[in-house]
Each structure stands twice: as C-alpha cells, then as structure tokens.
Scaffold this motif. Structure first.
Motif, PDB file in Angstrom:
ATOM      1  N   GLY A 258      33.956  50.610  46.950  1.00 57.42           N
ATOM      2  CA  GLY A 258      34.788  50.433  45.766  1.00 57.42           C
ATOM      3  C   GLY A 258      36.220  50.892  45.991  1.00 57.42           C
ATOM      4  O   GLY A 258      37.165  50.214  45.587  1.00 57.42           O
ATOM      5  N   GLY A 259      36.381  52.023  46.651  1.00 57.86           N
ATOM      6  CA  GLY A 259      37.718  52.552  46.902  1.00 57.86           C
ATOM      7  C   GLY A 259      38.544  51.615  47.762  1.00 57.86           C
ATOM      8  O   GLY A 259      39.724  51.344  47.470  1.00 57.86           O
ATOM      9  N   GLU A 287      27.048  42.771  47.296  1.00 59.56           N
ATOM     10  CA  GLU A 287      26.404  41.478  47.167  1.00 59.56           C
ATOM     11  C   GLU A 287      27.166  40.543  46.229  1.00 59.56           C
ATOM     12  O   GLU A 287      27.328  39.361  46.499  1.00 59.56           O
ATOM     13  N   LEU A 288      27.625  41.103  45.096  1.00 60.90           N
ATOM     14  CA  LEU A 288      28.176  40.255  44.043  1.00 60.90           C
ATOM     15  C   LEU A 288      29.689  40.107  44.062  1.00 60.90           C
ATOM     16  O   LEU A 288      30.249  39.319  43.305  1.00 60.90           O
ATOM     17  N   TYR A 289      30.332  40.879  44.900  1.00 62.26           N
ATOM     18  CA  TYR A 289      31.785  40.733  45.010  1.00 62.26           C
ATOM     19  C   TYR A 289      32.101  39.333  45.515  1.00 62.26           C
ATOM     20  O   TYR A 289      31.290  38.705  46.193  1.00 62.26           O
ATOM     21  N   SER A 290      33.275  38.850  45.158  1.00 67.97           N
ATOM     22  CA  SER A 290      33.690  37.537  45.663  1.00 67.97           C
ATOM     23  C   SER A 290      34.839  37.735  46.628  1.00 67.97           C
ATOM     24  O   SER A 290      35.888  38.203  46.209  1.00 67.97           O
TER      25      SER A 290
ATOM     26  N   LEU B 261      24.842  38.323  36.516  1.00 70.64           N
ATOM     27  CA  LEU B 261      25.817  37.723  37.433  1.00 70.64           C
ATOM     28  C   LEU B 261      25.117  36.868  38.475  1.00 70.64           C
ATOM     29  O   LEU B 261      25.596  35.792  38.848  1.00 70.64           O
ATOM     30  N   ARG B 262      23.957  37.307  38.935  1.00 68.07           N
ATOM     31  CA  ARG B 262      23.206  36.524  39.915  1.00 68.07           C
ATOM     32  C   ARG B 262      22.764  35.190  39.313  1.00 68.07           C
ATOM     33  O   ARG B 262      22.807  34.151  39.966  1.00 68.07           O
ATOM     34  N   ALA B 263      22.346  35.255  38.045  1.00 70.55           N
ATOM     35  CA  ALA B 263      21.897  34.027  37.387  1.00 70.55           C
ATOM     36  C   ALA B 263      23.073  33.051  37.226  1.00 70.55           C
ATOM     37  O   ALA B 263      22.944  31.847  37.486  1.00 70.55           O
ATOM     38  N   LEU B 264      24.222  33.581  36.813  1.00 71.66           N
ATOM     39  CA  LEU B 264      25.396  32.729  36.632  1.00 71.66           C
ATOM     40  C   LEU B 264      25.795  32.093  37.959  1.00 71.66           C
ATOM     41  O   LEU B 264      26.129  30.906  38.026  1.00 71.66           O
ATOM     42  N   ARG B 265      25.726  32.885  39.006  1.00 66.46           N
ATOM     43  CA  ARG B 265      26.056  32.387  40.331  1.00 66.46           C
ATOM     44  C   ARG B 265      25.054  31.317  40.761  1.00 66.46           C
ATOM     45  O   ARG B 265      25.440  30.272  41.293  1.00 66.46           O
ATOM     46  N   LEU B 285      30.923  47.617  39.630  1.00 65.66           N
ATOM     47  CA  LEU B 285      30.704  46.174  39.692  1.00 65.66           C
ATOM     48  C   LEU B 285      31.508  45.455  38.621  1.00 65.66           C
ATOM     49  O   LEU B 285      32.188  44.470  38.901  1.00 65.66           O
ATOM     50  N   ALA B 286      31.457  45.973  37.390  1.00 61.68           N
ATOM     51  CA  ALA B 286      32.191  45.339  36.294  1.00 61.68           C
ATOM     52  C   ALA B 286      33.693  45.366  36.578  1.00 61.68           C
ATOM     53  O   ALA B 286      34.404  44.393  36.348  1.00 61.68           O
ATOM     54  N   GLU B 287      34.162  46.480  37.126  1.00 65.49           N
ATOM     55  CA  GLU B 287      35.596  46.614  37.378  1.00 65.49           C
ATOM     56  C   GLU B 287      36.062  45.703  38.509  1.00 65.49           C
ATOM     57  O   GLU B 287      37.122  45.083  38.427  1.00 65.49           O
ATOM     58  N   LEU B 288      35.260  45.650  39.579  1.00 63.87           N
ATOM     59  CA  LEU B 288      35.737  44.985  40.786  1.00 63.87           C
ATOM     60  C   LEU B 288      35.286  43.537  40.936  1.00 63.87           C
ATOM     61  O   LEU B 288      35.734  42.839  41.840  1.00 63.87           O
ATOM     62  N   TYR B 289      34.416  43.098  40.047  1.00 65.65           N
ATOM     63  CA  TYR B 289      34.001  41.699  40.100  1.00 65.65           C
ATOM     64  C   TYR B 289      35.223  40.832  39.833  1.00 65.65           C
ATOM     65  O   TYR B 289      36.173  41.251  39.177  1.00 65.65           O
ATOM     66  N   SER B 290      35.182  39.609  40.353  1.00 64.48           N
ATOM     67  CA  SER B 290      36.275  38.676  40.082  1.00 64.48           C
ATOM     68  C   SER B 290      35.751  37.551  39.220  1.00 64.48           C
ATOM     69  O   SER B 290      34.870  36.818  39.659  1.00 64.48           O
ATOM     70  N   PRO B 291      36.228  37.374  38.043  1.00 66.93           N
ATOM     71  CA  PRO B 291      37.207  38.234  37.381  1.00 66.93           C
ATOM     72  C   PRO B 291      36.577  39.530  36.883  1.00 66.93           C
ATOM     73  O   PRO B 291      35.360  39.587  36.717  1.00 66.93           O
ATOM     74  N   GLY B 292      37.401  40.519  36.666  1.00 65.61           N
ATOM     75  CA  GLY B 292      36.913  41.798  36.150  1.00 65.61           C
ATOM     76  C   GLY B 292      36.133  41.584  34.870  1.00 65.61           C
ATOM     77  O   GLY B 292      36.514  40.752  34.039  1.00 65.61           O
ATOM     78  N   VAL B 293      35.027  42.302  34.722  1.00 69.09           N
ATOM     79  CA  VAL B 293      34.173  42.098  33.547  1.00 69.09           C
ATOM     80  C   VAL B 293      34.524  43.103  32.448  1.00 69.09           C
ATOM     81  O   VAL B 293      34.481  44.311  32.671  1.00 69.09           O
ATOM     82  N   THR B 294      34.885  42.575  31.304  1.00 74.48           N
ATOM     83  CA  THR B 294      35.154  43.403  30.134  1.00 74.48           C
ATOM     84  C   THR B 294      33.911  44.241  29.839  1.00 74.48           C
ATOM     85  O   THR B 294      32.793  43.713  29.854  1.00 74.48           O
ATOM     86  N   ALA B 295      34.091  45.537  29.607  1.00 69.49           N
ATOM     87  CA  ALA B 295      32.919  46.408  29.465  1.00 69.49           C
ATOM     88  C   ALA B 295      33.163  47.545  28.477  1.00 69.49           C
ATOM     89  O   ALA B 295      34.309  47.915  28.207  1.00 69.49           O
ATOM     90  N   ILE B 296      32.077  48.053  27.963  1.00 72.13           N
ATOM     91  CA  ILE B 296      32.138  49.203  27.059  1.00 72.13           C
ATOM     92  C   ILE B 296      32.022  50.460  27.913  1.00 72.13           C
ATOM     93  O   ILE B 296      31.132  50.566  28.753  1.00 72.13           O
TER      94      ILE B 296
END
Lengths: 347, 347
Positions: A258-259, A287-290, B261-265, B285-296
DNA sequence: GATCAATTATGAACCGGTTCACCGCAACTT
DNA sequence: AAGTTGCGGTGAACCGGTTCATAATTGATC
C-alpha cells in the motif's frame, strides 16, 4: 430447581456435600477416572448439574502444573497475513482445549524478553512467536531457558527450537528472475529488518537470481528496515526521485505494498507501464489493484495449522527429541504489474 | 552467584529461606507493602535477584481471585478492521499489566455461550466481545450472569452492559444520500446479519435516506447475511444478472468489498462508469483501487483504545454503576467510484 | 527500669482443585 | 472361619502464593 441466581460460586466441596461423597470422588468423576462406580458417577453428575458447578481452571492449573494456555507473540497484529495464520492456529488450539494468549512484541528485543518472562510467570504450556533479531544474545538466552516448548514463526537460526518457515528465498529468487527475464536491470528492493529470517532470505534469493543472471546489484536500490507502509512510501518516493531511478520495484516486506502504491500514485507513475512491481506477499490489494500486482504467495492457513499441530505434539511429548522445521513452499502469482522494459524507457 | 542454570523453579519459600525471613515477609516485599523495613526489603530483594525468582501468577491468582487476564472474542480474526481494534486494545491492556486472551466466536451462539463459560472457568477479570444475535435468549442470559464486567464491541440492545459502537446509521444514511444525490434510484445493498447491531443500523440508515428522498426500496436489491467475500461475490453476481440490475452497490458488510469487486471484474463492469460503488468500511483496497472506492470510515484505533480503557475502569470499580456507551462518529470518504447516473444508462 | 503504644515480622490458615496412601468391605480361597 | 485379593471411596497433603491474627521488637514516657 437447578442453576438459578448464583449466590456464590459453587465449589467442588459444595458438590461433594450435596452428593454425599468426598471431594476426591467428585474430582475423579470430573476427570473421568475409571475407578468410580456408575451409581456414584451418576449421583455426582446430578449434583454437578443441579448446582451448576463450573470448574475453577486456576486452581486446577496450580496443582496440575499445566494451564492449557498457549502464548502467541508477534510483531504486530494488524498485518493481515499474521491474522490469517493466527485465526487458523487459534482454531486448532481451541478444538484441543487450549486457550490462546496474545501479545505484540512491537519488534523490540526488550519487549520480547519481557514477554517471555511474563509467559513463564503465567505458566503457559507453550509459546509461539516471532523475534526481531535471531542473533540477539538476551533473546536467544531467554528462549533457551523458557522451560516450555517454543515454536518460532517464520524465524530460523536457532536450531534447537521447532519452527515453521516460508521459502522466501525461493519466492524472492523467482520474483527477481521474472523481472530480470523481462529485461529489468535496475531493480529496487524494499525489505524489512535483515536481522530476521524473512528479509534475510529474500535478499539472498534476490542476490542469487541477480548473480545467476550476471547482473550487478546497485546497493543504493536495496532499502532495508522497511517495516510499515509509511516506510515503504518514503523509500519508494526517494527511489523514484533518483537521477537514475529503478525500472522495477520488488516490495518484499510484509504488508507494505500500500505504501509503495501511494508513492507511485503521488508521483503519477503508472504500475505496469512506467514501472514494474512485485509484492513479497499476496493480498486482496495485490490481486484487485489495476493492474493486478504480481506477488509471492504461500498458504497462511496451512502455516497456522501446522504450527499449532507441531506445538501441540511437542507439548504432549509426542514430538521427537530433535527440533522440527517446516518450510512452506511459495509460488509466484503472475499478474499484470510487470511489463517488459521498453527500449526507450530509460537512457 | 545469580541466575545460572535453573535446576528447579525457585519458589517464594526458597527466597524466604535464603533471606532468612518468613514467606509472608517476602510476599509483602513483592507487593510493596509499606509495613516492611528498608533493611529487610533490601535483604529480600537481594535474595530475589540472586535466585532469579519469578512469581507464579497462577498461585497468585488462586488466592487473590484476580487473574489480570481479559478475554476478547470476536467473530473472525482476519477481518482487518478487528485487527486494528485489537492491536490497540491489547497495547492498553499490556501497559496496564493485563494479558489478552483471544478466541473466535465463528458467529455462532453456541460457541459464544461456550466461550463465556470457558472464560468464567478461567476466571478472567473482564470480557470484551461481539455476539452474533443480540436477541438470543441463551447468550443474553449468559452475558447477564457472567460475573465479571463485559463490554460489547459494536453491539447494542443489551442496556446493562458497557459498549462501544459505531454510528453505522449515520454512515449508511450519508452513503445512501450520496448515491441518491447522484441520481441513483436502484441501489443494491449488501449487509451482514440483521440480528446484530451493525447491519441493522446500516439498513435503518439506508431506509431513512430513501424515505427522506421519497424513493421506494426494492426488497430484491437488499441482500442480507453477506458475511464474507464469497457471499459478496455470489450476491453481486446475482444482482448484476437481474433483468433490471441496480445502478449502484452499497457493499456495507465488513471486509466484503473484495468479493464484490471480483464479481464486477468477472462480468466486465467498470466501477464508476458502469456501476456506482460505496463500501461500508474503509480499507487500503478501497483507497487504492482504481477508481478509489467511496467508503465509510471511523477510527478503529480510537475504538480499541476507548474499549480497553472503559473495561479497565469497570474492572477497577472506577466506572459509574450505570452502563456506559460510546458511539464513534463515521465520515464518508468520497472517492471516484460513484458517478452520476447517465440518462441512457438504464431504460 | 517498668509500662504502654506503635511498628514490624511471623506462621498458619486459606484459595480450590488433584493425587495418593490407606481403609472398608465384599468376594474368593482353602 | 480365617486369610487373601481387589475394587471403590476417603481424607489429608499438596500446589505456591496472600493475608491476618498474633508475637516480637522498638521507642517513648513516666
């Protein structure tokens, strides 16, 4: 009738009195001692159920000398890999009547030694831990004098103790070979503390692969003591800012991907296109990063299972006198984060 | 002189004999009892150091009635959010001389009840746990009869116990408002078990936001009992296969984002473009996914810190007679995973 | 120097189980 | 009928500390 209220904790002697037998007899019933008549057993059991008696494990431990507790101390809990390991180990221990006792070592020898003393005082039946420095005299001495079985988690160099390790050497070598095969020559490596087995063997694997390919290693690209995501962020930023920046990153330290990804994002470098990337341990993020990040994987659940089983056998005296070591294999999961070096990519 | 070998565990009586005093006197020295002369204290301390005496906590616990152990039982260890919570709580307990004892409940009432009994037998001084069903008669009875302070982690509905909770209601409402504000009307929601507080309040927050906006909820889009990534994968696949598929997904259950995310992919849907996505808890994962995932998001370390502190105060009798509840605020971290609904996006 | 009060150390009971030497009793021998 | 065997249960010692009533010592006072 039966368990109502609970005015005062029911003791063994209360059960004995209610059943009209001696305390020793109740104890024998509880421990399924064969020298007890069915009639008496039933009578005592009735009194136990009626009074809602619960054994006091502390008293039992004092006399018996065994606490049915296993201590587990690791660097840091919130490393997901450890969580999976512990989850599985705890399950095995729980199923065998043992309770897990957990502490963080925060990777400091002082804390490790203090914890070993604390575990001894608590009379745990076994210990499962990581240590920050396999060469630390105080810690190795404390481990040797522990008095109960100790199993090292992913640590080596102390031949007298049982241990479960991971083939980080093989994993790192495969990862490095993969990068070298794609034409990368300036490969940055981020590892943790070389005082401990995982980082040490990762570097060895890295060196072995480079040596086999006849590629010289730039010491400036090998960054050690990368222990968390902040460290990884800082080092990745620094490496990317070099006049002759690396074309590939081997982020080998646990839970630091992550860093590095944040640093790459901060500087606008795209993984796979601008820079190749391999992670030293697999995760959802890898795994899920693009694009998906190529990573070294091993079976953490199996690791926890084996560790718990080995320690259980040792505690029961079923293990051979010599120490046992298990080395888990690693595989390189190839994803899309490593492309071949484009000719004009670098001067 | 001093700690060599260790032929046999040094006991209090050995120290007393070596120092030429009574066992009771050594005990008083160890417990820093003021009614002991400096001269004697020094003499005893010398004997302790010389023999390398270590207190037996089991024996101490038996007489004293207090074990300095705190039990923590949660659904599943390898949920990263819990790991952060526990890490921080363990630190507080360790600093205060308490040892943490860890178990998985595997979200089963039977296991929860069995664990409570086991904790009682072990005479822990306090318990910190999650339960799978706040309405379960057996579990609530066991909690009420625990005999030691119990603190519920992110659970409610049992007014007599201390608890730390999270404002999932507010978080879910904000997330839903966000999606509604972008024009989404068919919003799928994946939550865990409604028998427990978090999922229940998330659904309430979702309903509140929909009601305020005058939007009817399609019951077919509300999927409950999503407990892990496999569940999330399955449900997301099913929802995407609906003839009238949702335009937005609120993946509210803990640590299930990866499954969705796996299902969407797998179905080739791109987050942000084809479908909007909000996660019920934040992560790398939520932060670094592309696009970043809005999260609580909420502060898990603070949650662990407060929980440990509250339980410590309760165990020490410093807490008020009435139960205390702490509710941590949530914030919606808006990233790029939610775009406005495009006019032709759906019929 | 004797008396009294205050201070400090003693040792035995206690926590709640486990274990084992011993005893009572029934069955079996001769 | 006395002796032997063996099963089943008893009760006290024990695990290693803590605590408290009591004893011993010290110091102050008259």
């Amino acid at each position: 009738m039966s368990t109502q209220a609970k005015p005062r904790q029911v003791k063994l002697r209360d059960v004995a009195q209610a059943a009209g037998v001696a305390v020793g007899t109740v104890s024998r019933v509880l421990n399924a001692n064969p020298t007890v008549t069915e009639a008496v057993r039933r009578k005592v059991q009735a009194a136990i159920d009626d009074l809602g008696y619960e054994m006091d494990v502390v008293a039992q431990s004092l006399r018996g000398g065994t606490t049915k507790m296993v201590a587990c101390a690791i660097r840091d809990f919130d490393i997901p890999q450890f969580a999976t390991y512990i989850k599985e180990a705890e399950r095995i221990f729980r199923e065998n009547g043992y309770t897990l006792l957990l502490s963080s070592t925060t990777n400091q020898p002082d804390v490790e030694m203090a914890l070993l003393r604390a575990f001894e005082r608590r009379r745990v039946d076994g210990i499962m831990m990581t240590i920050s420095d396999e060469g630390h005299a105080g810690v190795t001495k404390a481990l040797a004098e522990a008095g109960v079985p100790v199993l090292l988690i992913d640590r080596d160099h102390i031949g007298t103790l049982d241990r479960v390790t991971v083939d980080h050497f093989g994993g790192a070598r495969a990862a490095t070979q993969h990068l070298l095969g794609l034409g990368h020559r300036r490969i940055a490596m981020l590892v943790g503390d070389l005082k401990a087995f995982p980082s040490r063997s990762r570097v060895e694997g890295f060196r072995a692969a480079c040596a086999a390919a006849g590629v010289a290693i730039d010491p400036g690209l090998l960054r050690e003591r990368v222990l968390d995501q902040e460290d990884a962020f800082r080092e990745t930023m620094a490496l990317l800012s070099l006049p002759d920046a690396p074309t590939a990153f081997f982020v080998a330290a646990m839970d630091t991907l992550g860093g590095s990804l944040r640093a790459l994002r901060a500087l606008g470098r795209e993984v796979g296109r601008d820079v190749a990337l391999v992670a030293g341990s697999d995760s959802d993020l890898a795994e899920l990063y693009s694009p998906g990040v190529t990573a070294i994987r091993w079976n953490l659940a199996e690791m926890g299972r084996h560790a718990a089983t080995m320690l259980l056998e040792r505690m029961r005296g079923e293990a051979p006198a010599t120490s046992r070591a298990l080395k888990l294999p690693t595989t390189l999961v190839i994803r899309q984060s490593c492309q071949a070096v484009t000719p004009g990519n670098r001067d």
